[in-house]
Motif scaffolding. Structure first.
Motif, PDB file in Angstrom:
ATOM      1  N   HIS A 207       0.838  -1.206   0.000  1.00 37.51           N
ATOM      2  CA  HIS A 207       0.000   0.000   0.000  1.00 37.51           C
ATOM      3  C   HIS A 207       0.872   1.255   0.000  1.00 37.51           C
ATOM      4  O   HIS A 207       0.565   2.242  -0.675  1.00 37.51           O
ATOM      5  CB  HIS A 207      -0.902   0.018   1.240  1.00 37.51           C
TER       6      HIS A 207
ATOM      7  N   TYR B  45       2.171   2.396  -3.285  1.00 32.96           N
ATOM      8  CA  TYR B  45       1.165   2.999  -4.165  1.00 32.96           C
ATOM      9  C   TYR B  45       0.450   4.171  -3.490  1.00 32.96           C
ATOM     10  O   TYR B  45      -0.651   4.548  -3.883  1.00 32.96           O
ATOM     11  CB  TYR B  45       0.167   1.925  -4.615  1.00 32.96           C
TER      12      TYR B  45
ATOM     13  N   ILE C 146      -1.047   4.674  -0.652  1.00 34.38           N
ATOM     14  CA  ILE C 146      -2.271   4.502   0.130  1.00 34.38           C
ATOM     15  C   ILE C 146      -1.937   4.787   1.584  1.00 34.38           C
ATOM     16  O   ILE C 146      -0.993   4.225   2.144  1.00 34.38           O
ATOM     17  CB  ILE C 146      -2.837   3.082  -0.023  1.00 34.38           C
TER      18      ILE C 146
ATOM     19  N   ALA D 186      -9.036   1.195   2.014  1.00 32.21           N
ATOM     20  CA  ALA D 186      -8.844   1.453   0.578  1.00 32.21           C
ATOM     21  C   ALA D 186      -9.996   0.864  -0.217  1.00 32.21           C
ATOM     22  O   ALA D 186     -10.691  -0.049   0.237  1.00 32.21           O
ATOM     23  CB  ALA D 186      -7.518   0.870   0.101  1.00 32.21           C
ATOM     24  N   SER D 187     -10.168   1.383  -1.414  1.00 32.90           N
ATOM     25  CA  SER D 187     -11.188   0.860  -2.320  1.00 32.90           C
ATOM     26  C   SER D 187     -10.665  -0.375  -3.047  1.00 32.90           C
ATOM     27  O   SER D 187      -9.444  -0.589  -3.153  1.00 32.90           O
ATOM     28  CB  SER D 187     -11.581   1.920  -3.348  1.00 32.90           C
TER      29      SER D 187
ATOM     30  N   LYS E 287     -10.759  -0.756  -6.168  1.00 32.96           N
ATOM     31  CA  LYS E 287     -10.018  -0.257  -7.338  1.00 32.96           C
ATOM     32  C   LYS E 287      -8.548  -0.034  -6.983  1.00 32.96           C
ATOM     33  O   LYS E 287      -7.645  -0.421  -7.745  1.00 32.96           O
ATOM     34  CB  LYS E 287     -10.638   1.039  -7.845  1.00 32.96           C
ATOM     35  N   SER E 288      -8.271   0.578  -5.836  1.00 37.04           N
ATOM     36  CA  SER E 288      -6.895   0.811  -5.417  1.00 37.04           C
ATOM     37  C   SER E 288      -6.179  -0.502  -5.115  1.00 37.04           C
ATOM     38  O   SER E 288      -4.999  -0.679  -5.431  1.00 37.04           O
ATOM     39  CB  SER E 288      -6.865   1.713  -4.183  1.00 37.04           C
TER      40      SER E 288
ATOM     41  N   GLU F 171      -4.494  -2.628  -7.841  1.00 37.18           N
ATOM     42  CA  GLU F 171      -3.156  -2.202  -8.229  1.00 37.18           C
ATOM     43  C   GLU F 171      -2.133  -2.480  -7.136  1.00 37.18           C
ATOM     44  O   GLU F 171      -1.010  -2.920  -7.415  1.00 37.18           O
ATOM     45  CB  GLU F 171      -3.164  -0.701  -8.548  1.00 37.18           C
ATOM     46  N   ALA F 172      -2.515  -2.236  -5.875  1.00 35.09           N
ATOM     47  CA  ALA F 172      -1.528  -2.222  -4.790  1.00 35.09           C
ATOM     48  C   ALA F 172      -1.366  -3.543  -4.063  1.00 35.09           C
ATOM     49  O   ALA F 172      -0.269  -3.855  -3.581  1.00 35.09           O
ATOM     50  CB  ALA F 172      -1.908  -1.137  -3.781  1.00 35.09           C
TER      51      ALA F 172
END
Length: 360
Positions: free
Chosen positions: A140, A143, A145, A192-193, A195-196, A199-200
């Protein structure tokens, strides 16, 4: 989506002890908590990241502190629920699911307990692919977060909520509070979502832990070499076989720190390995030469049973094998190595992937 049963949890806990690289807390305690929660509240659904909506909010849950403390200081269950609910209340949004922030040790199964009690799903992913000792050491962070809002609670009912300017500051403040909570706290963080997280996060880690646990159990039942079976199943490398001759362990600033020394046996007769740890195993040196370092996974297994041995369980006389597992590629980036490479922990050596050392 699939439903986790009590037998699934046993395999996850066993496999998570391997991915925990010696730390992450004793998964046996978390397994007992998760099994009881499923008995009382019903089964837990394990979802992939693709099975939820992109804007769904996910809040990971975990334990923070020195794993050695948990031998005598047990969580009471309400502490982790207090932390989880505090984050959701602060954000003012429904939390759709929880997840493991680290796939290793106790923190792989604590979210199962939360999911059962809160009657929400758990996501099949984590933020490490292993265990690390500090809060900011998650994908996280790579990226961007934020770890906050960050909530922590103890067995007395004390709950702390904080916002910080960086994930490193969260670690600094939370470590001090954890020490005052008795060197252990239960936490909720890195909201976090989906969507995030696509990626992370590192996907599929709970399933991976379960597969490893099942492999160990099957090797025992079929009287196969458990160490070699585990090594093959994770794509790992045998580094050393020996007998633990000494363990130097201390609890310092909320961490379990120290060194274990192994005298070689068999093909490794006459050699000595030094294994250094900070909650998790960080580096392994044979006669002073670095053989494997973070962020690759360093795993100590009982030579006869394949049982992973945590830092708090290491004892004189244990016959063990040390294997190394390549880490997730995210940790091998420049940013990843700055966060969790050997130099961050004070070792004057450049990171070399374990497969480069043992295939050259």
């Amino acid at each position: 989506m699939r439903v986790l049963t009590e037998s699934d949890i046993e395999d996850i806990a066993l496999g998570a002890a391997v991915l925990g690289t010696g730390g992450g807390g004793d998964p046996y305690i978390g397994m007992l908590m998760a099994r009881r929660a499923i008995q009382d509240y019903g089964p837990v659904e394990l979802h992939t990241l693709e099975e939820l909506e992109d804007d769904d909010l996910i809040v990971p849950t975990a334990m923070m502190g020195a794993p050695t403390v948990m031998i005598e200081k047990m969580p009471n269950g309400n502490d982790i629920i207090n932390a989880f609910r505090t984050v959701g209340k602060f954000l003012g949004r429904p939390v759709k699911a929880t997840m493991s922030i680290e796939a290793g040790g106790l923190n792989s199964v604590i979210p199962i307990y939360v999911a059962a009690r809160e009657r929400i799903p758990m996501i099949d992913c984590d933020g490490m692919g292993r265990a690390f000792p500090e809060l900011q050491m998650v994908t996280h962070t790579l990226y961007d977060i934020s770890s906050t809002p960050f909530a922590m609670s103890d067995e007395r009912g004390n709950t702390v909520l904080m916002e910080t300017v960086s994930n490193e500051w969260t670690e600094t403040f939370a470590r001090g509070v954890t020490v005052n909570m008795g060197a252990m706290s239960m936490i909720a963080l890195y909201a976090a979502s989906i969507k995030s997280l696509k990626e992370a996060a590192i996907p599929g880690t709970m399933s991976k832990a379960q597969t490893i646990g099942r492999t160990i159990r099957s090797a025992r039942q079929n009287e196969e070499d458990p160490v070699n079976t585990v090594r093959e199943s994770v794509g790992g490398f045998l580094i050393f076989k020996g007998k633990i001759s000494d363990v130097e362990r201390r609890t310092e600033a909320g961490f379990a720190k120290g060194d274990a020394f192994l005298d070689g046996i068999g093909d490794y007769q006459g050699q000595r390995l030094q294994l250094s740890f900070q909650n998790e195993h960080l580096v392994a040196r044979v006669e002073g030469e670095f053989k494997v370092t973070v962020p690759d996974l360093i795993v100590l297994l009982d030579l006869d049973t394949g049982e992973p041995i945590t830092t708090e369980a290491m004892r004189y006389g244990y016959r063990v094998a040390l294997i190394a597992i390549p880490c997730d590629p995210k940790w091998r980036t420049k940013k990843g190595l700055e966060l969790v490479g050997p130099r961050f922990f004070g070792y004057d050596v450049d990171y070399v992937p374990v497969e480069a050392r043992y295939r050259s």
